[in-house]
Each structure stands twice: as structure tokens, then as C-alpha cells.
Design an enzyme around this catalytic site. Structure first.
Site, PDB file in Angstrom:
ATOM      1  N   PRO A  43     -40.887  20.158  -7.888  1.00 55.78           N
ATOM      2  CA  PRO A  43     -40.935  21.069  -6.488  1.00 55.78           C
ATOM      3  C   PRO A  43     -42.353  21.061  -6.264  1.00 55.78           C
ATOM      4  O   PRO A  43     -43.148  21.163  -6.946  1.00 55.78           O
ATOM      5  CB  PRO A  43     -40.643  22.375  -7.260  1.00 55.78           C
ATOM      6  CG  PRO A  43     -39.529  22.317  -8.476  1.00 55.78           C
ATOM      7  CD  PRO A  43     -40.384  20.749  -8.845  1.00 55.78           C
ATOM      8  N   GLU A  44     -42.449  21.219  -4.877  1.00 56.30           N
ATOM      9  CA  GLU A  44     -44.053  20.945  -4.296  1.00 56.30           C
ATOM     10  C   GLU A  44     -44.323  22.489  -3.539  1.00 56.30           C
ATOM     11  O   GLU A  44     -43.575  23.358  -3.822  1.00 56.30           O
ATOM     12  CB  GLU A  44     -44.228  19.925  -3.431  1.00 56.30           C
ATOM     13  CG  GLU A  44     -43.765  18.478  -3.829  1.00 56.30           C
ATOM     14  CD  GLU A  44     -43.897  17.409  -2.957  1.00 56.30           C
ATOM     15  OE1 GLU A  44     -44.635  17.391  -2.041  1.00 56.30           O
ATOM     16  OE2 GLU A  44     -43.206  16.409  -3.359  1.00 56.30           O
ATOM     17  N   LYS A  49     -48.540  24.969  -7.201  1.00 55.68           N
ATOM     18  CA  LYS A  49     -47.220  24.786  -7.665  1.00 55.68           C
ATOM     19  C   LYS A  49     -46.813  26.051  -8.725  1.00 55.68           C
ATOM     20  O   LYS A  49     -45.679  26.018  -9.380  1.00 55.68           O
ATOM     21  CB  LYS A  49     -47.129  23.582  -8.119  1.00 55.68           C
ATOM     22  CG  LYS A  49     -47.281  22.518  -7.119  1.00 55.68           C
ATOM     23  CD  LYS A  49     -46.954  21.048  -7.928  1.00 55.68           C
ATOM     24  CE  LYS A  49     -47.359  19.726  -6.798  1.00 55.68           C
ATOM     25  NZ  LYS A  49     -47.318  18.627  -7.602  1.00 55.68           N
ATOM     26  N   HIS A 108     -28.495  24.031 -19.410  1.00 58.21           N
ATOM     27  CA  HIS A 108     -29.869  23.874 -18.995  1.00 58.21           C
ATOM     28  C   HIS A 108     -30.507  25.090 -19.070  1.00 58.21           C
ATOM     29  O   HIS A 108     -31.659  25.045 -18.504  1.00 58.21           O
ATOM     30  CB  HIS A 108     -30.263  22.855 -18.189  1.00 58.21           C
ATOM     31  CG  HIS A 108     -29.377  21.343 -18.109  1.00 58.21           C
ATOM     32  ND1 HIS A 108     -29.772  20.538 -19.532  1.00 58.21           N
ATOM     33  CD2 HIS A 108     -28.576  20.793 -17.564  1.00 58.21           C
ATOM     34  CE1 HIS A 108     -28.808  19.698 -19.328  1.00 58.21           C
ATOM     35  NE2 HIS A 108     -28.392  19.444 -18.072  1.00 58.21           N
ATOM     36  N   ARG A 162     -34.958  18.922 -17.428  1.00 56.62           N
ATOM     37  CA  ARG A 162     -36.274  18.231 -18.013  1.00 56.62           C
ATOM     38  C   ARG A 162     -36.855  18.668 -19.191  1.00 56.62           C
ATOM     39  O   ARG A 162     -37.477  17.997 -20.065  1.00 56.62           O
ATOM     40  CB  ARG A 162     -37.019  17.410 -17.051  1.00 56.62           C
ATOM     41  CG  ARG A 162     -36.124  16.748 -15.679  1.00 56.62           C
ATOM     42  CD  ARG A 162     -35.782  15.191 -16.470  1.00 56.62           C
ATOM     43  NE  ARG A 162     -36.804  14.296 -16.732  1.00 56.62           N
ATOM     44  CZ  ARG A 162     -37.765  13.627 -15.831  1.00 56.62           C
ATOM     45  NH1 ARG A 162     -37.214  13.656 -14.677  1.00 56.62           N
ATOM     46  NH2 ARG A 162     -38.585  13.060 -16.252  1.00 56.62           N
ATOM     47  N   ARG A 219     -46.236   6.117  -8.702  1.00 56.24           N
ATOM     48  CA  ARG A 219     -45.617   6.871  -7.764  1.00 56.24           C
ATOM     49  C   ARG A 219     -44.950   5.914  -6.587  1.00 56.24           C
ATOM     50  O   ARG A 219     -45.853   5.066  -6.033  1.00 56.24           O
ATOM     51  CB  ARG A 219     -46.396   8.067  -7.112  1.00 56.24           C
ATOM     52  CG  ARG A 219     -46.907   8.712  -8.430  1.00 56.24           C
ATOM     53  CD  ARG A 219     -45.789   9.562  -9.086  1.00 56.24           C
ATOM     54  NE  ARG A 219     -45.285  10.586  -8.362  1.00 56.24           N
ATOM     55  CZ  ARG A 219     -45.819  11.752  -8.281  1.00 56.24           C
ATOM     56  NH1 ARG A 219     -47.008  12.113  -8.591  1.00 56.24           N
ATOM     57  NH2 ARG A 219     -45.153  12.772  -7.547  1.00 56.24           N
TER      58      ARG A 219
END
Length: 284
Positions: A2-3, A60, A94, A113, A267
Site C-alpha cells: 500500500p502506498e 506509509k 492471516h 506476508r 522493481r
């Protein structure tokens, strides 16, 4: 990951539902999701019976100020989600942390993750000392402190590619792969051009475009690629209007040229060869 637009969307969603309500209990299902205090039980005890007064965003990071002056800080990292549930539900596979509120509502930190982290910081703790990465962040890109002069100064001696430079949080706080690609497209800059070679005119245009793209991302509720959603469970819609990001092999919305993708510093970078000519990155 997420940005800025995604994290801002989460912040706004949390402000709508969590303020002034006491946290009646906390459950930690994955100990390593808690960065501070080191003992998850201490994290639980410090948050129990506290109320959130305010949510802020820095880059962030999400920062909640509690009614005793302490802070709850959360970084979603690669796949973190903060979901607001109004009815009791068993934790999904999760689920990492759960905060319980009156009327059986729950704020749930889901992180597939497992890179996301939570901190509880006492009132007398300097946030930037406890979390050093916060001390090096650039000014917020939608604030008055993020000026053309600031951006020009940071890029002037930067020998990295402009794409890599934009991902540096000390240059543009909150910027990530999605909105960097979009900003470079609208600026007409090839992602491999050396940052220090930008002309004053190019820097000025890039500055304006960065602000524009981030505002548009926020207005769209962010971008959902895999896991992102708002606290209410709503997907972001910016991806449907993206100029180049995630559109490899598709036609450019401006000129019709096929969008390409390259790897740069590990990237992916999406760009239009016609609108962002490689010639602008050569011989500079």
C-alpha cells in the site's frame, strides 16, 4: 505494498469508525507482528481500555494518538489490511492482531506476508527515535513543505535513475511503484533517466504531476492489485484509470503505442516508449 493513497484511504476509514471508543480488549495472534513492546502481552495491556483520539498518516505509516498520550503505530508493509467488522466473525487464516470495541465491533489486522508491524509507544517516547525510518522521511508530498525547490535539491546530486529516486522515502514520502510509474508517464520521463539530469522545467512538471497523481489516487480510494481494501472492505478503483501501471501489452491511452515493462533496481517499471522516449535518458 500500500502506498500513500491506499494508506490515506485506510486512515480516513478508521477515523470514521474508531474515534473516542474504548478498546475493550486486544488479541495478538502472531507475536512478530508486534515490534514494540517486545512482549505481546505488554502491547495488549497498554492498549486495553484506551480510546483513540486521532489517526494521522506519515508516509506509509499510520499513527493513532490514544487518550493517555501514547501512540499506536502501524505499517502495513506488503500485504497488510486493517478491516472494520461490525459483527463477530472468526479470525481468517492471516489474522495477526485484533482490537475489540464496544457493541462487539472489531478492528482486525490481516497480513498474509507477515511483514506488517505494530508499535505501542509511551507518551514520553519520541516516535522518530523508536522508529528511525520516520526520521528520514521527506515532507508530506501534499503539504506546503514539499516544494519544487525541495525536490530539485534532492534530485540534483542523485545519480540513480529517476524511477529509483522517486521510490526513496527521503525524496517523496509515501511514493511507491504504482504512482511513480504514473508520475513519470505524465511527466514524459523515461524511468531510466538519471535523476540529476532533469532540467528545472522537468523537475517543476514532475513536482506538479506527483501531487496530481497522489490526489487522484486518494479520490479513487487507492489501487487494489491483490489484497488492498479499505477498512469497510471496499476495493480501490485507481487501477481502472491507470495510464501505464499494470498495463503491459496494452495500448497507451494517449498515443496507442504498446505499453512496455522493464526491471529497474529489482522493481518493475511500466512506460510508453513514445510518450517517454528513451532518447531523453541518453547522453545526459
Amino acid at each position: 505494498m500500500p502506498e500513500l493513497p491506499e494508506v490515506e484511504t485506510v486512515r480516513r476509514g478508521l477515523e470514521l469508525v474508531t474515534l473516542k471508543q474504548p478498546i475493550v480488549d486486544v488479541e495478538v495472534l502472531l507475536a512478530r507482528s508486534i515490534a514494540l513492546p517486545k512482549e505481546p502481552q505488554a502491547f495488549i495491556e497498554h492498549l486495553r481500555d484506551r480510546a483513540i483520539e486521532q489517526w494521522q498518516r506519515r508516509g506509509k505509516y499510520l499513527l493513532a494518538t490514544l487518550d493517555d498520550g501514547s501512540r499506536l503505530v502501524i505499517h502495513l508493509r506488503m500485504s497488510g489490511q486493517l478491516l472494520w467488522l461490525t459483527t463477530p466473525q472468526p479470525p481468517c487464516p492471516h489474522t495477526r492482531v485484533r482490537w475489540f470495541f464496544p457493541t462487539r465491533a472489531e478492528l482486525r489486522f490481516v497480513d498474509q506476508r507477515t511483514f506488517g508491524r505494530c508499535w505501542w509507544l509511551p507518551p514520553d517516547c519520541r516516535v522518530a527515535e523508536a522508529i528511525p525510518a520516520l526520521a528520514t522521511l521527506a515532507p508530506e508530498p501534499l503539504s506546503e513543505a514539499f516544494t519544487v525547490a525541495f525536490l530539485a535539491a534532492r534530485l540534483a546530486h542523485c545519480r540513480r535513475s529517476i524511477k529509483t529516486a522517486l521510490l526513496d522515502q527521503s525524496i517523496v514520502a509515501g511514493m511507491g511503484n504504482i504512482y511513480a510509474d504514473e508520475s513519470l508517464f505524465l511527466s514524459g520521463l523515461h524511468p531510466t533517466q538519471s535523476a540529476h539530469t532533469l532540467t528545472p522545467e522537468q523537475v517543476q512538471r514532475l513536482h506538479g504531476v506527483i501531487c496530481q497523481v497522489l490526489r487522484e489516487g486518494i479520490a479513487a480510494g487507492g489501487t487494489t492489485i491483490r489484497t488492498f481494501m479499505s477498512p469497510a472492505g471496499v476495493n480501490g478503483h485507481y487501477g481502472g484509470q491507470a495510464w501505464v501501471y499494470g498495463r503491459k501489452g496494452e495500448a497507451c491511452r494517449v498515443c496507442g503505442t504498446t505499453i512496455e515493462r522493464l526491471r529497474l533496481a529489482g522493481r518493475s517499471s511500466h512506460y510508453c516508449p513514445q510518450c517517454q522516449p528513451l532518447s531523453s535518458a541518453i547522453g545526459k
